[in-house]
Each structure stands twice: as C-alpha cells, then as structure tokens.
Design a protein around this motif. Structure first.
Motif, PDB file in Angstrom:
ATOM      1  N   VAL A 131       0.841  -1.206   0.000  1.00 11.51           N
ATOM      2  CA  VAL A 131       0.000   0.000   0.000  1.00 11.51           C
ATOM      3  C   VAL A 131       0.875   1.255   0.000  1.00 11.51           C
ATOM      4  O   VAL A 131       0.612   2.217  -0.728  1.00 11.51           O
ATOM      5  CB  VAL A 131      -0.940   0.012   1.225  1.00 11.51           C
ATOM      6  N   ALA A 132       1.939   1.237   0.814  1.00 11.53           N
ATOM      7  CA  ALA A 132       2.842   2.391   0.876  1.00 11.53           C
ATOM      8  C   ALA A 132       3.488   2.639  -0.484  1.00 11.53           C
ATOM      9  O   ALA A 132       3.566   3.782  -0.949  1.00 11.53           O
ATOM     10  CB  ALA A 132       3.907   2.172   1.946  1.00 11.53           C
ATOM     11  N   ALA A 133       3.945   1.560  -1.137  1.00  9.95           N
ATOM     12  CA  ALA A 133       4.596   1.695  -2.450  1.00  9.95           C
ATOM     13  C   ALA A 133       3.613   2.217  -3.488  1.00  9.95           C
ATOM     14  O   ALA A 133       3.946   3.083  -4.304  1.00  9.95           O
ATOM     15  CB  ALA A 133       5.156   0.343  -2.891  1.00  9.95           C
ATOM     16  N   ARG A 134       2.386   1.705  -3.460  1.00  8.22           N
ATOM     17  CA  ARG A 134       1.368   2.158  -4.413  1.00  8.22           C
ATOM     18  C   ARG A 134       1.057   3.634  -4.212  1.00  8.22           C
ATOM     19  O   ARG A 134       0.922   4.398  -5.166  1.00  8.22           O
ATOM     20  CB  ARG A 134       0.089   1.341  -4.215  1.00  8.22           C
ATOM     21  N   THR A 135       0.956   4.030  -2.952  1.00  6.76           N
ATOM     22  CA  THR A 135       0.655   5.430  -2.637  1.00  6.76           C
ATOM     23  C   THR A 135       1.759   6.354  -3.146  1.00  6.76           C
ATOM     24  O   THR A 135       1.482   7.410  -3.721  1.00  6.76           O
ATOM     25  CB  THR A 135       0.477   5.615  -1.118  1.00  6.76           C
ATOM     26  N   ILE A 136       3.010   5.955  -2.924  1.00  8.62           N
ATOM     27  CA  ILE A 136       4.136   6.772  -3.385  1.00  8.62           C
ATOM     28  C   ILE A 136       4.095   6.936  -4.901  1.00  8.62           C
ATOM     29  O   ILE A 136       4.333   8.026  -5.437  1.00  8.62           O
ATOM     30  CB  ILE A 136       5.476   6.127  -2.956  1.00  8.62           C
ATOM     31  N   ASN A 137       3.772   5.864  -5.603  1.00 13.27           N
ATOM     32  CA  ASN A 137       3.731   5.910  -7.069  1.00 13.27           C
ATOM     33  C   ASN A 137       2.626   6.821  -7.598  1.00 13.27           C
ATOM     34  O   ASN A 137       2.690   7.284  -8.739  1.00 13.27           O
ATOM     35  CB  ASN A 137       3.542   4.499  -7.638  1.00 13.27           C
ATOM     36  N   LYS A 138       1.623   7.079  -6.769  1.00 16.10           N
ATOM     37  CA  LYS A 138       0.483   7.882  -7.209  1.00 16.10           C
ATOM     38  C   LYS A 138       0.455   9.264  -6.559  1.00 16.10           C
ATOM     39  O   LYS A 138      -0.568   9.937  -6.591  1.00 16.10           O
ATOM     40  CB  LYS A 138      -0.823   7.142  -6.892  1.00 16.10           C
ATOM     41  N   SER A 139       1.587   9.678  -5.961  1.00 20.53           N
ATOM     42  CA  SER A 139       1.552  10.922  -5.172  1.00 20.53           C
ATOM     43  C   SER A 139       2.591  11.949  -5.603  1.00 20.53           C
ATOM     44  O   SER A 139       3.135  12.658  -4.772  1.00 20.53           O
ATOM     45  CB  SER A 139       1.745  10.584  -3.691  1.00 20.53           C
ATOM     46  N   ASP A 140       2.858  12.045  -6.894  1.00 18.78           N
ATOM     47  CA  ASP A 140       3.876  12.993  -7.375  1.00 18.78           C
ATOM     48  C   ASP A 140       3.586  14.428  -6.947  1.00 18.78           C
ATOM     49  O   ASP A 140       4.490  15.162  -6.528  1.00 18.78           O
ATOM     50  CB  ASP A 140       3.982  12.922  -8.902  1.00 18.78           C
ATOM     51  N   LEU A 141       2.320  14.840  -7.062  1.00 13.71           N
ATOM     52  CA  LEU A 141       1.977  16.225  -6.704  1.00 13.71           C
ATOM     53  C   LEU A 141       2.137  16.458  -5.206  1.00 13.71           C
ATOM     54  O   LEU A 141       2.563  17.534  -4.780  1.00 13.71           O
ATOM     55  CB  LEU A 141       0.545  16.541  -7.138  1.00 13.71           C
ATOM     56  N   PHE A 142       1.809  15.449  -4.414  1.00 17.29           N
ATOM     57  CA  PHE A 142       1.958  15.605  -2.970  1.00 17.29           C
ATOM     58  C   PHE A 142       3.432  15.639  -2.583  1.00 17.29           C
ATOM     59  O   PHE A 142       3.828  16.377  -1.677  1.00 17.29           O
ATOM     60  CB  PHE A 142       1.252  14.454  -2.240  1.00 17.29           C
ATOM     61  N   ILE A 143       4.262  14.864  -3.273  1.00 14.49           N
ATOM     62  CA  ILE A 143       5.709  14.888  -3.013  1.00 14.49           C
ATOM     63  C   ILE A 143       6.265  16.272  -3.342  1.00 14.49           C
ATOM     64  O   ILE A 143       7.075  16.825  -2.592  1.00 14.49           O
ATOM     65  CB  ILE A 143       6.439  13.802  -3.844  1.00 14.49           C
ATOM     66  N   ASP A 144       5.822  16.844  -4.458  1.00 11.28           N
ATOM     67  CA  ASP A 144       6.226  18.219  -4.792  1.00 11.28           C
ATOM     68  C   ASP A 144       5.815  19.179  -3.672  1.00 11.28           C
ATOM     69  O   ASP A 144       6.559  20.102  -3.316  1.00 11.28           O
ATOM     70  CB  ASP A 144       5.571  18.660  -6.104  1.00 11.28           C
ATOM     71  N   HIS A 145       4.634  18.949  -3.149  1.00 17.45           N
ATOM     72  CA  HIS A 145       4.134  19.785  -2.060  1.00 17.45           C
ATOM     73  C   HIS A 145       5.018  19.652  -0.817  1.00 17.45           C
ATOM     74  O   HIS A 145       5.347  20.656  -0.163  1.00 17.45           O
ATOM     75  CB  HIS A 145       2.697  19.374  -1.743  1.00 17.45           C
ATOM     76  N   LEU A 146       5.448  18.433  -0.494  1.00 22.94           N
ATOM     77  CA  LEU A 146       6.323  18.233   0.661  1.00 22.94           C
ATOM     78  C   LEU A 146       7.660  18.945   0.469  1.00 22.94           C
ATOM     79  O   LEU A 146       8.199  19.554   1.397  1.00 22.94           O
ATOM     80  CB  LEU A 146       6.564  16.735   0.896  1.00 22.94           C
ATOM     81  N   VAL A 147       8.199  18.862  -0.735  1.00 20.95           N
ATOM     82  CA  VAL A 147       9.467  19.541  -1.019  1.00 20.95           C
ATOM     83  C   VAL A 147       9.291  21.051  -0.873  1.00 20.95           C
ATOM     84  O   VAL A 147      10.172  21.746  -0.355  1.00 20.95           O
ATOM     85  CB  VAL A 147       9.974  19.182  -2.434  1.00 20.95           C
ATOM     86  N   SER A 148       8.144  21.548  -1.316  1.00 23.92           N
ATOM     87  CA  SER A 148       7.892  22.990  -1.183  1.00 23.92           C
ATOM     88  C   SER A 148       7.812  23.394   0.287  1.00 23.92           C
ATOM     89  O   SER A 148       8.189  24.506   0.657  1.00 23.92           O
ATOM     90  CB  SER A 148       6.599  23.372  -1.905  1.00 23.92           C
ATOM     91  N   LYS A 149       7.327  22.482   1.140  1.00 29.10           N
ATOM     92  CA  LYS A 149       7.284  22.765   2.576  1.00 29.10           C
ATOM     93  C   LYS A 149       8.704  22.934   3.118  1.00 29.10           C
ATOM     94  O   LYS A 149       8.964  23.790   3.960  1.00 29.10           O
ATOM     95  CB  LYS A 149       6.589  21.624   3.327  1.00 29.10           C
ATOM     96  N   LEU A 150       9.623  22.090   2.633  1.00 28.34           N
ATOM     97  CA  LEU A 150      11.027  22.208   3.050  1.00 28.34           C
ATOM     98  C   LEU A 150      11.593  23.561   2.656  1.00 28.34           C
ATOM     99  O   LEU A 150      12.252  24.243   3.448  1.00 28.34           O
ATOM    100  CB  LEU A 150      11.863  21.098   2.401  1.00 28.34           C
ATOM    101  N   HIS A 151      11.356  23.956   1.408  1.00 22.97           N
ATOM    102  CA  HIS A 151      11.901  25.217   0.904  1.00 22.97           C
ATOM    103  C   HIS A 151      11.324  26.407   1.656  1.00 22.97           C
ATOM    104  O   HIS A 151      12.025  27.391   1.919  1.00 22.97           O
ATOM    105  CB  HIS A 151      11.601  25.349  -0.586  1.00 22.97           C
ATOM    106  N   SER A 152      10.051  26.316   1.990  1.00 21.96           N
ATOM    107  CA  SER A 152       9.400  27.409   2.713  1.00 21.96           C
ATOM    108  C   SER A 152       9.921  27.503   4.148  1.00 21.96           C
ATOM    109  O   SER A 152      10.199  28.595   4.649  1.00 21.96           O
ATOM    110  CB  SER A 152       7.885  27.181   2.715  1.00 21.96           C
ATOM    111  N   LYS A 153      10.083  26.351   4.797  1.00 26.64           N
ATOM    112  CA  LYS A 153      10.510  26.322   6.197  1.00 26.64           C
ATOM    113  C   LYS A 153      11.952  26.764   6.362  1.00 26.64           C
ATOM    114  O   LYS A 153      12.325  27.424   7.330  1.00 26.64           O
ATOM    115  CB  LYS A 153      10.321  24.913   6.761  1.00 26.64           C
TER     116      LYS A 153
END
Length: 452
Positions: free
Chosen positions: A62-84
């Motif tokens: 389930v975790a692997a499937r979620t990662i494969n379908k979450s490109d936009l959310f991963i971009d969002h997490l990276v943006s959180k890093l840049h903002s913080k």
C-alpha cells in the motif's frame, strides 16, 4: 447553489508554484535549488512518507502504491522544506536526511490527525479531495461530508463580540505571543478543541509555566503549533507529573526549554508508551544514565514504534556487526530511518565499492551518523573526490568521519593546502585538526622531510 467544481483541501497548494516566482513575496526562487538537489529531495520526501505510512499501519504494498500515485503531494512536501528553511537554501546550506525528516514528520502527523484513515486517499488525490463516487463531487457547505465542528471552531477564531468588535480573549493573547490569525486557524482546523480552550483556565497557565521553565517567548508559537493538545492538559495532574516521571528516567531538567521546543509531543505520551521504549533500551544493555541522555538529546525516540522501527532497525545494524547499544546512544536518529529507503541503499553503496560487511559495521560503529547522510548529496560526491586524493579506501574504514565534513568548505581546501605543501598527512589529521594545528602538522612533516 451547488456548482461543478471540486472543493479544494486546506493545503497551501500554491507554495510550490510560488517558488518559481521572483521571490519578492518572500518565497524561495527555485533557481536557488539545483535540479540534482531537487531530485534528491523528492527521493528523501518519498522515503519519509513511506516510513510514515508504514508507521500508521500501511503494508509495504500500500505504501509503495501510494508513493507511485503521489507525485503532486511529493512536490508539495518539497515545497514545505523550501518554505521552512528558505534562509538556509539562499545561503547554500543543504538539508540532511534527518533535517528533512524532522521538518516533514510533524506536518504529516498534523495531516493524519485531521484526516485519519483517509490520509492515503488525501495524498493520492492531492491537491483535490478524494472522491469515491459522483455524489461526492458536488459538495456544499451544508454537506455532511464537511466536518461542521471544524468549520464552527475555525469560525470562532475570527469571531468578534457584538459590542466592542474585539476578538476572543485567548485569540488576542495568542496574537500578542506572536501568532497570526491564519496560524491559529490552521491549528484549530487540525485540533478544533483549541478554539474552546479558556485563556485563564487552559492556555495562559501552560504558556506561563513554559516561560518560567526558560522557554524563550518566541518559541511558544512553534510549540503550540506542533502540539496544541498541551493547552488541554492539566498542569497539576498531568503535565508536571509527566515531567517528574521523565526526570526520574534521566531527562536533564535543565534542558526542558530545548526539549519542549524540539519535541513537545513528549509531554503528551502516556507512561505506558514511554516505558515501552525505555524497556527496549534496557534490552540493548543501555544504562539508566545513558537512557536519560538519549531522551534528552533525542526525545522523539519515544515516538518510534518498538516493533515496527526500533527492533527491526536494531536487528539490521546487528547484522552488520555493529554494537547496537553504543550506536543508539551515539546517534539515536538512525532508528527513525527507513530500513528499505535509507539504510539498505547506503549499505549497498559501500558494498558496491568493495567494502565488506565487517568493514561497513566498523565504519558505522566508529561514526554513528554515517547512515543519516544523503547518498546523492553527500556520500557520492565525497566518495568521488576521495578517489582523486590517492588515499587507499581502507582510510575511510579508519576515519569514516570524513563524510561528516563539508566538501567545499573543509575537505577540498585542506587537501589543496596539503598538496601545495608537498607532504602527506593521515586522513584524520587533514580534516580533524584545527587550522593552527593543521599548519603545525604540515610544517613538522615538511621539516622532517627536509632533515631526512
């Protein structure tokens, strides 16, 4: 009336888009971040999300499937890093694996508190809400899909009294502490009970207690944002007894201000949860004194599941021949890393370069932080430079701390100076000595060569 548009989730979805702008509005210009670093950070974010999903009970599949379908959310997490950490990026400072994890885990925890078992759907459908059937596409404010309690709680944040037009007393107090309305709304959306806490009975006593402990006033907003539940805990019946309990386990009372700022959730864990971690540390042969030091330096060790994180990670490092107790004492952060996403790739990295498992075990035993570094941004570039130095690879077994020094600010400059001097020092002398002692060592070696 209903319209055909989906209701957007309450994520700051614009953050990543804003980063490509000029930066006048305070956002980070993506030109500051190299494409290579961006790719590496996305992989780190995926690893953190994978670990978090598994910690919440998701299977590997389930975790692997979620990662494969979450490109936009991963971009969002990276943006959180840049903002913080905008100022760090602008100064050329790159985040370590642990810093990335420490920045993202609290955010993921807040999402889990808000969405619970639907978090996977939220991640996969970001930035849109998960839609299970057509009847859910059309959502109105009166729809039962929306949480009316959250909406009501959030509305109370900006509510004013009919006479004087003033905000509620505890909202005014929080603003005076340095919080803004949007920050308070965000907290309330995650934790609706926060809107109903009384100023004199709940919030103010906790804040004043923290200030008396020595917590800097400017840290209070961050602490409350991370763990608003603290304001709902009784000082006399829960908070103070919990602190005394933790002090009895060895937590240094002088370090409470730093500890609370780093990981305020520690004060909200049950004694049973804490003791599960403590019992495991005892299993590893750690003394009560060392356990106290671990809790003080790395309080979030208590948040790791014994069966899902601590025990499997201990077994893995033990398979490398490392003394797990010593390793955990020196670098407890290792035990919050994913075996599959973080640890195994680093082991494979060294195996591919000709090191044996025994040598790798020696390296991690000598330098506990070795496995906390990014492969792409740390180990690989430093390895590539090491190959140009002419030192045998066995030197890294003797001195794995090499990977902990800055390539541009320490390693390359020191080797350049040594090369110009015409002499050769031991690897640990090149890097670990202070500037004055490094110069002395070079002159001594040069004199020895001249005399010989």
């Amino acid at each position: 009336m209903l319209n055909g548009r989906r209701t957007q989730l309450s994520f700051p979805a614009k953050v990543f888009i804003c980063q490509a702008k000029s930066g006048i509005d305070g956002s980070l210009n993506l030109k500051v971040v190299s494409p290579t670093l961006l790719v590496a950070e996305k992989e780190e974010a995926k690893a953190v999300l994978t670990l978090f999903l598994k910690k919440q009970g998701s299977s590997n599949a389930v975790a692997a499937r979620t990662i494969n379908k979450s490109d936009l959310f991963i971009d969002h997490l990276v943006s959180k890093l840049h903002s913080k950490h905008k100022s760090w990026y602008l100064a050329g400072r790159e985040l370590t694996t642990l810093e990335i994890r420490d920045a993202l885990i609290p955010y993921l925890e807040s999402l889990f508190e808000e969405h619970g078992d639907t978090l996977v759907d939220v991640v996969e459908n970001y930035p849109n809400p998960p839609v299970k059937d057509k009847s859910e596409v059309l959502v109105s404010p009166s729809s039962p899909v929306l949480d009316s309690k959250k909406l009501k709680a959030v509305s109370l944040v900006s509510e004013t009294d009919p006479d004087g037009g003033n905000l509620r007393p505890h909202i005014v107090y929080l603003i005076e502490l340095g919080m803004d309305i949007e920050q308070i709304r965000s907290i309330t959306h995650r934790f609706p009970a926060f809107a109903y806490y009384s100023l004199e009975g709940k919030i103010k006593p906790v804040v004043e207690f923290f200030l008396e402990l020595g917590v800097p006033r400017e840290h209070i907003p961050t602490i409350l944002s991370k763990r608003p539940q603290l304001c709902g805990i009784s000082l006399s019946e829960n908070l103070k007894p919990t602190m005394k309990f933790l002090e009895s386990l060895g937590v240094d009372e002088k370090q409470w201000p730093k500890l609370i700022y780093r990981f305020p959730a520690l004060l909200t864990y049950s004694r049973q949860k804490v003791m599960e971690s403590i019992d495991f540390l005892h299993e590893l042969g750690l003394s009560e004194e060392n356990i106290g030091k671990i809790l003080t330096r790395c309080p979030n060790i208590v948040s790791y599941s014994v069966e899902d994180n601590l025990r499997p990670t201990a077994k893995y490092f033990r398979s490398l021949g490392a003394d797990v107790g010593i390793l955990l004492f020196r670098c407890p952060q290792n035990f919050g890393l994913s075996i599959e996403a973080n640890l195994k790739p680093i082991t494979a990295f060294f195996l591919e370069r000709g090191y044996t498992l025994e040598e790798i075990g020696t390296m991690i035993s000598r330098y506990g932080a070795l496995y906390t570094f990014s492969l792409t941004e740390n180990l690989i570039p430093k390895w590539d430079f090491f190959l140009t130095t002419g030192y045998p690879k066995s030197e890294l077994v003797k001195f794995p701390q090499y990977f902990g020094y800055s390539l541009e600010k320490r390693i390359k400059p020191r080797f350049s100076i040594m090369e110009k001097s015409g002499v050769r020092l031991l690897l640990n002398q090149v890097l670990s000595l202070s500037s004055s002692n490094f110069d002395k060592a070079l002159k001594k070696k040069m004199k020895k060569m001249q005399d010989g």
